[in-house]
Every structure is written in C-alpha cells, then in structure tokens.
Write a protein that holds these residues in place. Structure first.
Motif, PDB file in Angstrom:
ATOM      1  N   UNK A 271      -6.557  68.630 -39.238  1.00 14.11           N
ATOM      2  CA  UNK A 271      -6.363  67.489 -40.125  1.00 14.11           C
ATOM      3  C   UNK A 271      -5.465  66.448 -39.482  1.00 14.11           C
ATOM      4  N   UNK A 274      -7.310  63.876 -37.723  1.00 17.31           N
ATOM      5  CA  UNK A 274      -8.115  62.963 -38.520  1.00 17.31           C
ATOM      6  C   UNK A 274      -7.274  61.882 -39.161  1.00 17.31           C
ATOM      7  N   UNK A 294      -6.324  60.303 -48.308  1.00 16.37           N
ATOM      8  CA  UNK A 294      -7.520  60.529 -49.116  1.00 16.37           C
ATOM      9  C   UNK A 294      -7.563  59.544 -50.273  1.00 16.37           C
ATOM     10  N   UNK A 297      -8.621  56.186 -48.935  1.00 19.16           N
ATOM     11  CA  UNK A 297     -10.042  56.085 -48.632  1.00 19.16           C
ATOM     12  C   UNK A 297     -10.872  55.985 -49.896  1.00 19.16           C
ATOM     13  N   UNK A 298     -10.515  56.744 -50.897  1.00 16.57           N
ATOM     14  CA  UNK A 298     -11.265  56.665 -52.140  1.00 16.57           C
ATOM     15  C   UNK A 298     -11.125  55.291 -52.770  1.00 16.57           C
ATOM     16  N   UNK A 301     -13.379  52.878 -51.028  1.00 15.38           N
ATOM     17  CA  UNK A 301     -14.772  52.987 -51.451  1.00 15.38           C
ATOM     18  C   UNK A 301     -14.971  52.247 -52.771  1.00 15.38           C
ATOM     19  N   UNK A 304     -14.873  48.520 -52.143  1.00 12.16           N
ATOM     20  CA  UNK A 304     -16.062  48.055 -51.439  1.00 12.16           C
ATOM     21  C   UNK A 304     -17.272  48.039 -52.360  1.00 12.16           C
ATOM     22  N   UNK A 305     -17.346  48.990 -53.244  1.00 12.85           N
ATOM     23  CA  UNK A 305     -18.493  48.983 -54.139  1.00 12.85           C
ATOM     24  C   UNK A 305     -18.408  47.805 -55.098  1.00 12.85           C
ATOM     25  N   UNK A 308     -19.371  44.452 -53.157  1.00 16.12           N
ATOM     26  CA  UNK A 308     -20.742  44.311 -52.731  1.00 16.12           C
ATOM     27  C   UNK A 308     -21.540  43.469 -53.714  1.00 16.12           C
ATOM     28  N   UNK A 340     -12.526  42.237 -46.890  1.00 14.46           N
ATOM     29  CA  UNK A 340     -13.774  42.326 -47.623  1.00 14.46           C
ATOM     30  C   UNK A 340     -13.850  41.261 -48.694  1.00 14.46           C
TER      31      UNK A 340
ATOM     32  N   UNK B  23     -28.150  55.389 -49.271  1.00 12.35           N
ATOM     33  CA  UNK B  23     -27.368  54.414 -50.011  1.00 12.35           C
ATOM     34  C   UNK B  23     -28.118  53.101 -50.144  1.00 12.35           C
ATOM     35  N   UNK B  51     -20.854  52.614 -57.186  1.00 11.25           N
ATOM     36  CA  UNK B  51     -19.934  53.625 -56.650  1.00 11.25           C
ATOM     37  C   UNK B  51     -20.533  55.024 -56.804  1.00 11.25           C
ATOM     38  N   UNK B 128      -7.756  65.614 -55.700  1.00  9.75           N
ATOM     39  CA  UNK B 128      -8.408  64.540 -54.971  1.00  9.75           C
ATOM     40  C   UNK B 128      -9.757  64.980 -54.415  1.00  9.75           C
ATOM     41  N   UNK B 130     -13.101  66.727 -54.400  1.00  8.63           N
ATOM     42  CA  UNK B 130     -13.960  67.260 -55.458  1.00  8.63           C
ATOM     43  C   UNK B 130     -14.233  68.736 -55.223  1.00  8.63           C
ATOM     44  N   UNK B 144     -11.016  69.512 -47.056  1.00  7.46           N
ATOM     45  CA  UNK B 144     -10.371  68.201 -47.005  1.00  7.46           C
ATOM     46  C   UNK B 144     -10.661  67.510 -45.681  1.00  7.46           C
ATOM     47  N   UNK B 145     -10.653  68.279 -44.597  1.00  7.86           N
ATOM     48  CA  UNK B 145     -10.931  67.675 -43.301  1.00  7.86           C
ATOM     49  C   UNK B 145     -12.344  67.105 -43.261  1.00  7.86           C
ATOM     50  N   UNK B 147     -14.170  66.288 -45.783  1.00  8.75           N
ATOM     51  CA  UNK B 147     -14.263  65.212 -46.765  1.00  8.75           C
ATOM     52  C   UNK B 147     -13.715  63.917 -46.193  1.00  8.75           C
ATOM     53  N   UNK B 148     -12.591  64.017 -45.479  1.00  8.84           N
ATOM     54  CA  UNK B 148     -12.010  62.821 -44.877  1.00  8.84           C
ATOM     55  C   UNK B 148     -12.961  62.231 -43.857  1.00  8.84           C
ATOM     56  N   UNK B 149     -13.578  63.110 -43.076  1.00  9.23           N
ATOM     57  CA  UNK B 149     -14.532  62.600 -42.085  1.00  9.23           C
ATOM     58  C   UNK B 149     -15.666  61.847 -42.754  1.00  9.23           C
ATOM     59  N   UNK B 151     -15.730  60.514 -45.757  1.00  8.70           N
ATOM     60  CA  UNK B 151     -15.244  59.293 -46.399  1.00  8.70           C
ATOM     61  C   UNK B 151     -15.110  58.174 -45.378  1.00  8.70           C
ATOM     62  N   UNK B 152     -14.641  58.518 -44.211  1.00 10.74           N
ATOM     63  CA  UNK B 152     -14.512  57.507 -43.164  1.00 10.74           C
ATOM     64  C   UNK B 152     -15.855  56.868 -42.846  1.00 10.74           C
ATOM     65  N   UNK B 154     -18.402  56.767 -44.746  1.00 10.19           N
ATOM     66  CA  UNK B 154     -18.845  56.011 -45.910  1.00 10.19           C
ATOM     67  C   UNK B 154     -18.210  54.632 -45.928  1.00 10.19           C
ATOM     68  N   UNK B 155     -16.907  54.595 -45.694  1.00  7.97           N
ATOM     69  CA  UNK B 155     -16.205  53.311 -45.717  1.00  7.97           C
ATOM     70  C   UNK B 155     -16.717  52.393 -44.628  1.00  7.97           C
ATOM     71  N   UNK B 158     -20.179  51.087 -45.651  1.00  8.21           N
ATOM     72  CA  UNK B 158     -20.126  50.140 -46.765  1.00  8.21           C
ATOM     73  C   UNK B 158     -19.529  48.816 -46.335  1.00  8.21           C
ATOM     74  N   UNK B 159     -18.540  48.910 -45.445  1.00 11.90           N
ATOM     75  CA  UNK B 159     -17.949  47.667 -44.976  1.00 11.90           C
ATOM     76  C   UNK B 159     -18.942  46.842 -44.182  1.00 11.90           C
TER      77      UNK B 159
END
Lengths: 461, 167
Positions: A271, A274, A294, A297-298, A301, A304-305, A308, A340, B23, B51, B128, B130, B144-145, B147-149, B151-152, B154-155, B158-159
């Motif tokens: 971790x 990361x 975390x 990042x959430x 998201x 960003x949603x 858009x 953004x 998506x 979302x 945090x 799910x 968590x690791x 998930x973080x990957x 999420x990255x 995803x961001x 989306x960007x």
C-alpha cells in the motif's frame, strides 16, 4: 577452480535465460573440458552420452519428467544416460575429490539448464515447469546424497529454480543458503548436509507451488524456517514443519500471530507504494494516509461525475477536513477539481460580475446556518449547502479559482474576512460552476476564533 | 506466469480499457434517456446516475474475484431494487442472505482477532472500502490496495473524458 568457474558459467546461463549463450557453445566447451580433464577416464563415452542427450532433448516432453519420481530414476526419467554415466563415476571417485564430483554435477546442471531453456523456448505451461523442475531437483538430490557431492548440487538447485519461478527474492535466499551450506562441506557432516538438502528442495518446491498460485501468503511462512538458523540437530523430515527461531516459542498461537503480523506488514508495504506520501514509518500514520487517500479518490470520482454534465450548477461539496493532512488532500484535490471545473465549464461568454452587497443579508443567514450545521456534523452542512447550490472549499482553492477564472474582475476575496460573495448561477444560458465562499463563520461573527478552519468561496466565472 | 493476475481475467484487455468501454456505453445511455435537466433536482439525479454508472462499470471491470467489487455490485443492485418496485423479492432475499451470512461469520472472526493496529482507523477503512465490514485486517488491506488501484484508473479515465467533452 576449473569446474567452479564452469559452474558459475552454468549458473549464469540459467540466471540469464535471455543471454545469448547458445547451447552449442556450452556443449563445445564441455567437450573440450571433457577431453582436457585428467580425472575423467571415459571421455569418449561422455561424448556419446552428450550426443544422445542432446538428440533426445527436442523430443523430450515434460510429461516424461513429471512421471512419479521413485528411487530409480533411470527407468522413469528421460535422461537415463546421464544417470547411468553418473553411477560408475561416483563409484570410481571417492567423495574426497570435490572437483570431479563438482564436474559431474555440473554435467547435470548443464542438462537441467538446457532442458529449462528448451522448455522456455517451447513455452511450456508454468505449473508443469515447476513440477518438472521439482522432479529434477529431487532426482538430483538423490544423486547428491548418494554421491556426496553436496555444495555444488545445492547451488545448482537454487539456481535452477530461478528460471521457472518469478520470485527472485526468496529464490535468492535459497541460493544464498545453498552457498552457505556449501561452505561447510568439508567438515564431513554428510548426514547433516543431506538433511539440509532435503529441507532446501522441499522448501524450494513449496516455493514453486506457491509462486504458481500467487497471493498465497502461507508460502512466505515457509521462508521463515529457511531463514532461521537451525538450532542444531533439527529433524530432517520431509513434512512441513516450522522450525523455531532461537529463544522463541513454538506454540501454534504465537506462530500464527507472527504469520499474521508479517502478512499485514507486507500488505502495508504494498500500500505504501500506491499511496503518495507513503514514506511514513509508523503504521498508524500510514493508515491515516491510506484513509485520506481513499476518501480523496472517492471525492474526485464524485466531482468528476458532476462536472461531466457540462458544468452543472450544483457541484458536490468538497470536504474540508479539520486536520492538516485533510487540508493537504483537499488542496491537492482542489487543484484538480479546479482544473476540471475550468475544463468542464462551457466557454464563458458572459462575464458576470459578482453580486456582492445586495444579497448580503440572505448570505449572512446562510452563513450562520452553515456554521451551526458545521459544528454538529459536516455531512449535514454539506447537504444544506448543496441544496442551495453551493459548495465548500478551502481558501487556497478559492483564491486559485478566482484568480484564474476572473479576467478583469476584482479579487473575490478581500483581506477582510467578513466579506461574503455569493451568486447562484443557475441560469440556463450560463451553466457554469458556482462555488460558495463562506469564510469561517466563527470569525465572521467575531467570536475570536483565531484559526480559520474552513473556508468556502463562491465565485461565478 | 501471469504478471497482471490482479487486474484482468481476459488477458488481452486491461482494466482501463474495460472500464472505459462500459462507462462510455452507460454514459451514452444516460444522455439518451432524458433531455438536459435544468432544475437542480434533476441535475442531482443525473449526477447520481452518472456516479452509479461509473461505480458499476468499475466494479464490473475489476472482476468478481474481488470482495469489494462484488460488494459494490450487490449494493447497487439492492439500491435499485429498493427504489424500484419489488418485482423480484426472491433475488433480494438471496442477496441479503448472502451478505448476512458472510457478515455473521466474519464478524465473529474479527472479534477474536487481537487489535494490534488502531481499531478506529481500521473501522474507518472498512467503511470506505465497499464490502470491508466483513473482512479481517489482512484481506482488508489487500482489498484496499486493489481498490485504490482501480479508483486511480477510474479517476484518470473520467478526467480524460471530461477534458475531451469540454474541449
């Protein structure tokens, strides 16, 4: 010396499968050595064996090697020639001549390397490789214990395992242990070494299995007994037994505890890579970082949603944390959210001026309301703001947004903390992002709270 | 050896490409459904839908081998079931039953673990990630690791989409 260097070459050959040492060259060198070696009486027969072996190589299949290993490998395995050649040589040479034995083992190591190389070229399945390598290893082990050629064999075992498996770290440990074991070879502890050899390939095979099923944390457990020094006279049992370190309890609870802690430690390490700013040594602060990241990042998201939709009027509220880390995270998030927002908002044809003084009364009411809500619960405060089409963000972000987005407008934020600017940009013709700036209500009310904890700014570009 | 055994069941596509495809498809569907909303309530609804679509496509792209992706998909399905009419009560019961049994078993295990690391932090992380409620600390960190990957990615995606859409 000579066989040792040859051996190193063989090991290098295995370690760098991509190196361009062709099989032919090695074979040629071997031929030369065979002829030059004074120890080997039957050099010509060796050539024949080699030729036969090499001819049999392309037609060899791993299925043959995977056949159940028994104590008479010449019958079941595909290289009977080597075994039969090994036997008479072992009978001839006493174990006190390490060079010859080393050379003999080098023969096998070359063959093993060749087989592995061939297999890599043909691209066989990896579990087959592991199983076959294990079979080869065990066969070699039997040869070693019979002939007493211990150290080099061990080294070869370690090195040969390097190619099929991916885990360099633990194989390296096995390899190093091989060297360590090899250093005691002259002391005449044949039995002890044979026990160690039983242990090493067993662990190596465990490693092979574990690397074919990645993520098995239990595999790491088997490295522990390998790393720990033997406390003298450890039983050589082919079963999986965890050896205890010096002075540590062997009851299963503490062992399980140790395993669990190590697993957690390695997950934390993963971790750490990361998460940015993951150079914290303390576990608790590392967890805090992870949690913040975390959350951040959430939040991204979410924002960003929203963006858009072509710059919606209602932007999700940003979380302005109390702690400095939260500030940092939100600041970092704020930058990209600003980006953004700038990117998401449609071209600003209309330059609206902020309506400052007219709606101040309603704003102060809002301010008070938000301040009250913030003291209880941030979530409800956010929802309240969102209902109004406003959002909360740190001052730095607000200044950044206002300075970049406003062309010729006066700066949104005065040095006076009591200013509150608000504009609800909800007109259909100008879908732009509106951000609420509310200075810390405690300061606004003059309660004397020195620390500006949150600040939100409203600006309409 | 499969170097990216974490990310994909299908070795040819990566997490990023799968997520992007799903998506974008869902975005197109959302845009087709309604006209551009003007009142804030509709905007909020639409944001929420976007979302949810993003989360769902991320969970699908991550694969069902991960606890968090399964949990997220279950949550989304439950939410839609709850909101919509109760057409398939049997499905809901099955889903809830699966969750509770898993939770029951794993909660017992959690209580028997000694609390080495800060428990409040662990509980925060559980909230945090799910599906993090019913996991021991070790697998929680693992999830968590991953998930973080995800999420990255995803961001990032989306960007990029947002940039392209705005330019």
């Amino acid at each position: 010396m000579h066989p040792c260097s040859r051996e190193m070459q063989g090991i290098n050959y295995v370690l760098n499968p991509s190196s361009q040492i062709p099989l032919q060259d090695l074979q040629n060198q071997q031929h030369q050595q065979i002829q030059n070696s004074p120890f080997d009486p039957s050099s010509s027969s060796n050539d024949d064996f080699l030729d036969q072996m090499l001819s049999s190589l392309p037609s060899s299949s791993w299925a043959d090697l995977k056949s159940p290993w028994d104590l008479n490998p010449p019958t079941s395995l595909n290289i009977p020639i080597n075994n039969s050649s090994a036997k008479p040589r072992e009978d001839e040479t006493p174990p006190s001549m390490p060079e010859n034995v080393g050379f003999h083992n080098f023969d096998e190591s070359v063959i093993l390397a060749a087989k592995l190389r061939q297999h890599q070229i043909s691209g066989g399945p990896s579990p087959a490789v592991a199983a076959a390598a294990k079979a080869m290893l065990q066969q070699q082990l039997m040869m070693a214990t019979r002939g007493g050629g211990l150290p080099q064999n061990d080294v070869v075992d370690g090195s040969s395992f390097k190619s099929p498996t991916r885990g360099d770290g633990s194989v390296q440990a096995l390899y190093n242990n091989g060297f360590g074991a090899g250093s005691m070879h002259g002391t005449g502890q044949a039995s002890n070494q044979s026990q160690q050899h039983f242990h090493h390939p067993q662990e190596g095979s465990l490693q092979a299995q574990n690397f074919s099923t990645p993520g098995a944390g239990a595999g790491m457990a088997m490295n522990q007994p390998q790393a720990s020094g033997s406390t003298g006279g450890a039983p050589a049992q082919p079963r999986q037994r965890v050896r205890a370190r010096r002075g540590q309890a062997t009851d299963p609870h503490s062992i399980a505890e140790r395993l669990r802690r190590e697993r957690i430690a390695e997950r934390m390490k993963a971790l750490q890579e990361l998460v940015p700013n993951g150079n914290k040594t303390d576990k608790a602060s590392m967890l805090d970082e992870i949690i913040d990241y975390v959350k951040f990042l959430q939040l991204q998201v979410k924002v960003l949603s929203m963006s858009r939709l072509g710059g919606a009027a209602a932007v999700a509220p940003l979380v302005a944390d109390m702690s400095s880390e939260g500030r940092g995270g939100a600041g970092g998030g704020g930058d990209c959210i600003q980006a953004t927002a700038n990117g998401g908002s449609l071209p600003r044809t209309n330059s609206n001026s902020t309506q400052t003084p007219s709606s101040n009364d309603t704003l102060t009411v809002t301010e008070h309301q938000v301040a009250r809500l913030m003291e209880e619960d941030m979530g409800s405060a956010m929802q309240y703001l969102q209902g109004k089409g406003l959002c909360l963000m740190p001052i730095s972000l607000a200044t950044a947004i206002s300075t970049t987005t406003s062309h010729s407008r006066n700066p949104v934020l005065n040095s006076n903390h009591h200013s509150l600017l608000h504009s609800n940009g909800e007109g259909p013709s100008s879908p732009s992002m509106s951000v609420l700036t509310v200075q810390s209500a405690t300061m606004g009310n003059g309660r004397g709270d020195a620390s500006v904890k949150d600040a939100a700014s409203v600006s309409k570009p | 050896m499969n170097p990216d055994h974490h990310s994909s069941l299908n070795p040819s596509s990566s997490l990023k490409s799968r997520f992007t495809k799903t998506f974008l498809r869902s975005l197109i569907k959302i845009n087709k459904q309604r006209p551009f909303p003007y009142c804030p309530r509709e905007i909020f609804q639409r944001c929420h839908r976007v979302k949810t679509a993003a989360d769902k496509s991320l969970a699908r792209a991550a694969g069902s081998r991960r606890v968090w992706s399964r949990a997220m998909l279950c949550k989304i399905r439950n939410r839609s079931l709850r909101r919509g009419c109760q057409q398939r009560p049997s499905v809901r019961r099955i889903i809830i039953g699966y969750q509770t049994t898993k939770k029951g078993y794993c909660l017992q295990k959690k209580m028997s673990d000694d609390q080495e690391v800060g428990t409040d932090q662990a509980s925060k992380l559980r909230k945090l990630v799910p599906g993090g409620e019913a996991m021991d600390l070790c697998s929680l960190l693992d999830e968590a690791a991953h998930y973080i990957k995800c999420l990255n990615t995803q961001v990032q995606v989306m960007r990029r989409i947002a940039d392209i859409h705005s330019s």
